[in-house]
Structure formats: C-alpha cells, structure tokens
Write a protein that holds these residues in place. Structure first.
Motif, mmCIF file in Angstrom:
data_model
loop_
_atom_site.group_PDB
_atom_site.id
_atom_site.type_symbol
_atom_site.label_atom_id
_atom_site.label_comp_id
_atom_site.label_asym_id
_atom_site.label_seq_id
_atom_site.Cartn_x
_atom_site.Cartn_y
_atom_site.Cartn_z
ATOM 1 N N TRP A 214 0.855 -1.195 0.000
ATOM 2 C CA TRP A 214 0.000 0.000 0.000
ATOM 3 C C TRP A 214 0.887 1.239 0.000
ATOM 4 O O TRP A 214 1.687 1.457 0.922
ATOM 5 C CB TRP A 214 -0.912 0.011 1.225
ATOM 6 C CG TRP A 214 -2.218 -0.677 0.990
ATOM 7 C CD1 TRP A 214 -3.408 -0.077 0.665
ATOM 8 C CD2 TRP A 214 -2.496 -2.082 1.060
ATOM 9 N NE1 TRP A 214 -4.392 -1.020 0.523
ATOM 10 C CE2 TRP A 214 -3.870 -2.263 0.757
ATOM 11 C CE3 TRP A 214 -1.717 -3.213 1.325
ATOM 12 C CZ2 TRP A 214 -4.476 -3.515 0.728
ATOM 13 C CZ3 TRP A 214 -2.308 -4.464 1.298
ATOM 14 C CH2 TRP A 214 -3.668 -4.611 1.007
ATOM 15 N N THR A 286 -7.647 -1.141 -8.299
ATOM 16 C CA THR A 286 -6.697 -1.619 -7.286
ATOM 17 C C THR A 286 -5.520 -0.674 -7.096
ATOM 18 O O THR A 286 -4.533 -1.047 -6.454
ATOM 19 C CB THR A 286 -6.167 -3.011 -7.665
ATOM 20 O OG1 THR A 286 -5.519 -2.946 -8.942
ATOM 21 C CG2 THR A 286 -7.295 -4.031 -7.717
ATOM 22 N N GLY A 288 -3.004 1.818 -5.586
ATOM 23 C CA GLY A 288 -2.651 1.925 -4.187
ATOM 24 C C GLY A 288 -2.500 3.360 -3.715
ATOM 25 O O GLY A 288 -2.066 4.240 -4.458
ATOM 26 N N ARG A 447 -7.675 -3.074 -3.401
ATOM 27 C CA ARG A 447 -6.230 -3.313 -3.482
ATOM 28 C C ARG A 447 -5.880 -4.707 -2.963
ATOM 29 O O ARG A 447 -4.865 -5.292 -3.351
ATOM 30 C CB ARG A 447 -5.488 -2.249 -2.671
ATOM 31 C CG ARG A 447 -3.964 -2.365 -2.664
ATOM 32 C CD ARG A 447 -3.337 -1.867 -3.933
ATOM 33 N NE ARG A 447 -1.875 -1.789 -3.862
ATOM 34 C CZ ARG A 447 -1.088 -1.340 -4.841
ATOM 35 N NH1 ARG A 447 -1.637 -0.909 -5.956
ATOM 36 N NH2 ARG A 447 0.213 -1.305 -4.710
#
Length: 519
Positions: A214, A286, A288, A447
């Motif tokens: 992340w 997705t 981050g 994510r």
C-alpha cells in the motif's frame, strides 16, 4: 462492493463463462520483448554471484548479495530445451524463441515483472534509480540522484528509515498480449513468486524481506517514467543494507522542491499494443494509496477457515531438503507431462511440501508478523506411499490430512483440466491452495486483490522450490475449472476460492534434455 469483486467472480467462472474478449487470438509474430528495454541507458554489470559457498548470516545486504538474489530469482540460469508435453515445444529449438529458465516461476513463462533499485546514500553505487536487466544481469542507470526520499514519501513514511529500496512493477502488455483480460490475475501471482523467492533466498542469510503493498502508486509510476494506464507498481521492498545508517528523517516524508522523474522510456517492440477494458478497470480499481493502508488486524476477518474433513491421517515428519535454497532455485523447472505414476511419492516428501506451503505468507504490512493465515491447502492423493487415494484437507497445526472425498481423484482431475501439457493422474499428488478472496476484499478494499494474487503466487514459488530441493518433478497450472473444484471439495457454501493446482511427483527416468551448461 468494488470492481475487484466482479473481476474475482469472472476469474472463478472463466472455465464455464469465457472472459471478454472471447475471440481474442495472440499475435505471436508481434509479441513484446521478454523484458523492458531502455536503449539510451547505460548498463552496469553486476558482480558474479558466489557459487558453492554455504550462506552465512549477514548484517545486511551487500552488492554481491543483492547480485546473487537478483540472479537466482529473475536472472537467466539456463536454457530449457527437452522433450516434454508443453505446446511451445516446436518453437524451442530456434534460438530466437529459446526458453530460458529462472529461479522464479511465472505464468506462461512470460516474466512481466520489472525490478528497480532506488539506491540511496551509503550504498555501493552512486545514488539513483536503476532497472535490473535480467538478460544481461546488469543494472541500467535511469536517473542519477537520491530518490529514496520520494519513495519514502510515496510509502507515507518508512519507520525503518531504509536507504535502499527495490520496487516491483508490471508492464501489463508483456502478459496481456497472450492472456488479455485474465492477465491481471496472472501478474498478481507473478509478483508473489518474486517476493517469495527473495524471502526464501534472504532467509538463508538471516535477512528479512518485508514488502509494502500500500503506497502512492501513481507517484511511484511517475518516478519510474511509466505510463500509469500501461504499468502497475505492485510492491516496494526496503532493504537492510550492511553498514547503512537509517536515512535522516526516515519516518517523516519530506516534500522535495521538484519531484524527480525518469526521462528514459522503454522501447516497445510490438507494432500494435492492444488495450483491454477489463484490465484497465481492474488496474484502476486496485490502485494503491498510502492512506488506504489496512489497520492492524483488518485481515483477521479473512483468515483461513479451520480444516474441513474427517478421519485424520497422521503425516510423517517432513523430509529434510537435499539442496540449499540457491541450488534448488537454479534447478527449478516445470515437468510438463513427464510425471511417472509407477514410482509412488514418499509421504514424508508430501509432508515437507505441505508444511512449507502452509507456512508461506507474503509478509506485507497488511498481514503483520503475527497475522492470520490467508491460505488453506487441499491435496488430491493419487499415488502416495501409505496414504489411500482421495481428496483431503491439510491441517497444519496437527500435521494431518483430513478426508473430504474418498476414492481415486484421477478421473476428476483430468476431466476438469483444459490443457494437454499434463496428465494429472500421473502425478503423485495435486495440491490446491485456496483463499477467501471476497473476505479479503471486504476487509481491505479492492487493493486486496493484489494481496490475494501475491499470497497464492508465494505458495506456488515455495512449492516449486521445495520440490526442486527434494529432486522431484513439479508443475503449477491455472487452466482448470475452479467451480468444479469448489463443488468437489464442498466449498460452494463458503467463500474459499481454489486459484491454483500444483502437481508433485516423480518424473520418468532418463529424460531427453539439452545440456546447456556444456554446449
């Protein structure tokens, strides 16, 4: 629910409902290069890794250690040219289409992951950003100057204050030219195989690989000079560097006066690059951001269920590996139809594969050192000494197999496999990792799909490495009916998703192989 839920459902049902575009045919004459290429960048050779030397604990990475890890993971280790059952066999004798083995496995043997080194002060090279060139085993200098502050800012701060980082990106077209909309699923696993290779390799030296998943992905894509819609940044790995002092202000991101950006551009070989709407949407879903990093314990709700089944069968102690990790990685390969059912698999070797795979985790910041297991393991036993054929769940705590479906699974396995490169009944056993995909997405957001792929890819890499260390044949496949496996294992009322099948067993003796090392 976000788009990742829809994508996960499409992946699970693709054996029955083909994903769009259903009429897509790869143009192999216009395929992309097998690695990114920066024609104007200077390439610096890496030192030759030491061979035949037992690993000793290190205080941190050095240039020779980093060189060895890169070589044994994504560097070319030998040419694969042998009689086997894969569909690309006819092309392999032609040097321009040669298949080069690597320590890390990859879906379709495509290797779309790019490895970048953000080198900061205190290291062996001038601070800058370098791209690992696997075919030359060298580093391409893309930018000069310390960019580690930019990386730390994208991470939202790095409490460890590392001065060296590895960054993993995926150029989607390197996989999508063959797998189109399915490619995102495949490359997520590819990232997991790389990370797990590094974890296994570094562990032998007492070093830790703890990736971050992340972060501000768009920020890092700009730094790498990557087109955000064409390339995803999947992981950042802080490196413990020998003698390296923590970076000043490592825990607090600084705002630079002018943000650096790589000016070199990857030279695409393909004349036509096709965009796939499904791939574009799952990439966007997705993306981050450091602010979205899951809170500690967020994944507890997605932990693997207790093992199913009845009538526990005790497994023997795992057999000791016959090769160290680096040697096992260099010997790793896919068996492609060479399994031989006349030699049953030893139960202690199956026990080793199950124990190693069950202990595997990505080790990301979302999981934490004491986080729950995300994967469960099932095993279809065909030919294993002392274990009756049947379908079992593995209980890692008790180190037992729990019977789910009695009877030989060979007809089921083969009838639900779509390709012609394996006879699954000839394998000693077929292992199947599952993940509660929707529970992960519910817990940490879209994510989390990248974490799911990485988790299963990491298990696959452990499986290959363990099989190689024990001198056994192995193969990992994605071309099967996922829903049929859910039905067979009684998982239809749960959210467990079978995402890989992993074949283990003895190979036929005296294979006809090309000896690249003496050619």
């Amino acid at each position: 629910m976000g788009y990742a839920h829809d994508y996960a459902s499409a992946i699970m049902h693709r054996g029955r409902i083909p994903m769009e575009p259903v009429d897509f045919v790869p143009d192999w004459s216009d395929r992309p290069r097998k690695a990114k290429f920066y024609p104007e960048a200077e390439t610096l050779p890496l030192p030759e890794p030491a061979r035949g030397v037992d690993p000793v604990p290190a205080d941190g990475f050095t240039l020779p250690l980093l060189s060895g890890m890169l070589q044994d993971s994504y560097g070319l280790s030998g040419r694969r040219l042998g009689v086997q059952a894969n569909t690309d066999l006819a092309a392999l004798p032609h040097y321009t289409q040669a298949n080069w083995s690597r320590g890390t496995s990859s879906g379709g043997g495509l290797y779309p992951v790019g490895v970048y080194w953000a080198a900061g002060p205190g290291g062996p090279l001038a601070p800058g950003l370098y791209h690992y060139a696997p075919h030359q085993h060298g580093l391409r200098r893309l930018l000069t100057g310390d960019v580690t502050g930019d990386v730390r800012e994208a991470l939202g701060g790095d409490p460890r204050g590392a001065s060296q980082y590895l960054v993993l990106s995926v150029k989607y077209w390197q996989n999508a030219f063959k797998y189109n909309s399915f490619s995102f699923h495949a490359v997520s696993m590819d990232v997991g195989t790389v990370l797990q290779t590094w974890r296994l390799w570094a562990r032998a030296y007492g070093l830790r690989i703890a990736p971050a998943l992340w972060f501000d992905e768009e920020r890092l894509a700009r730094l790498l000079g990557a087109a955000p819609e064409e390339e995803g940044v999947f992981a950042v790995v802080p490196l413990e560097w020998e003698g390296g002092a923590p970076a000043v202000g490592g825990g607090a991101p600084a705002v630079p006066a002018e943000r650096p950006e790589v000016r070199h551009r990857d030279a695409e070989r393909s004349r036509e690059v096709i965009a796939f709407e499904t791939l574009r949407r799952i990439h966007a879903a997705t993306l981050g951001r450091a602010a979205d990093r899951p809170a500690p314990g967020a994944l507890d709700a997605a932990a693997a269920y207790p093992p199913r089944g009845t009538d526990p069968v005790a497994l023997p102690a795992p057999a000791a590996a016959g090769l160290p990790v680096a040697d096992a990685l260099r010997a790793r390969r896919s068996s492609f139809g060479r399994f031989d059912a006349t030699r049953p698999l030893a139960a202690e070797v199956l026990a080793a594969a199950l124990a190693d795979c069950a202990a595997t985790a990505v080790g990301s910041e979302a999981e934490g050192p004491d986080g729950p297991r995300l994967t469960s393991l099932y095993v279809f036993v065909n030919h294993v000494e002392g274990i009756a054929p049947g379908s079992y769940a593995y209980d890692p705590q008790a180190h037992t197999l729990r019977l789910v479906v009695p009877g030989a699974p060979g007809p089921f396995l083969q009838s639900n496999y779509f390709l012609s490169n394996y006879n699954l009944e000839q394998a000693g056993a077929v292992l199947v990792p599952t993940v509660r995909t929707t529970a992960v997405l519910d817990a940490v957001g879209d994510r989390g799909y990248r974490l799911v792929g990485a988790a299963v890819g990491a298990v696959a890499q452990t499986f290959y490495t363990t099989a190689s260390a024990h001198g056994l044949g192995a193969g990992v496949a994605l071309g099967f009916d996922n829903i049929a496996y859910r039905e067979r294992l009684g998982l239809t009322e749960t959210d467990e998703a079978p995402l890989l099948i992993m074949l283990l067993g003895h190979e036929r003796p005296r294979p006809a192989d090309f000896r690249h090392e003496i050619a």
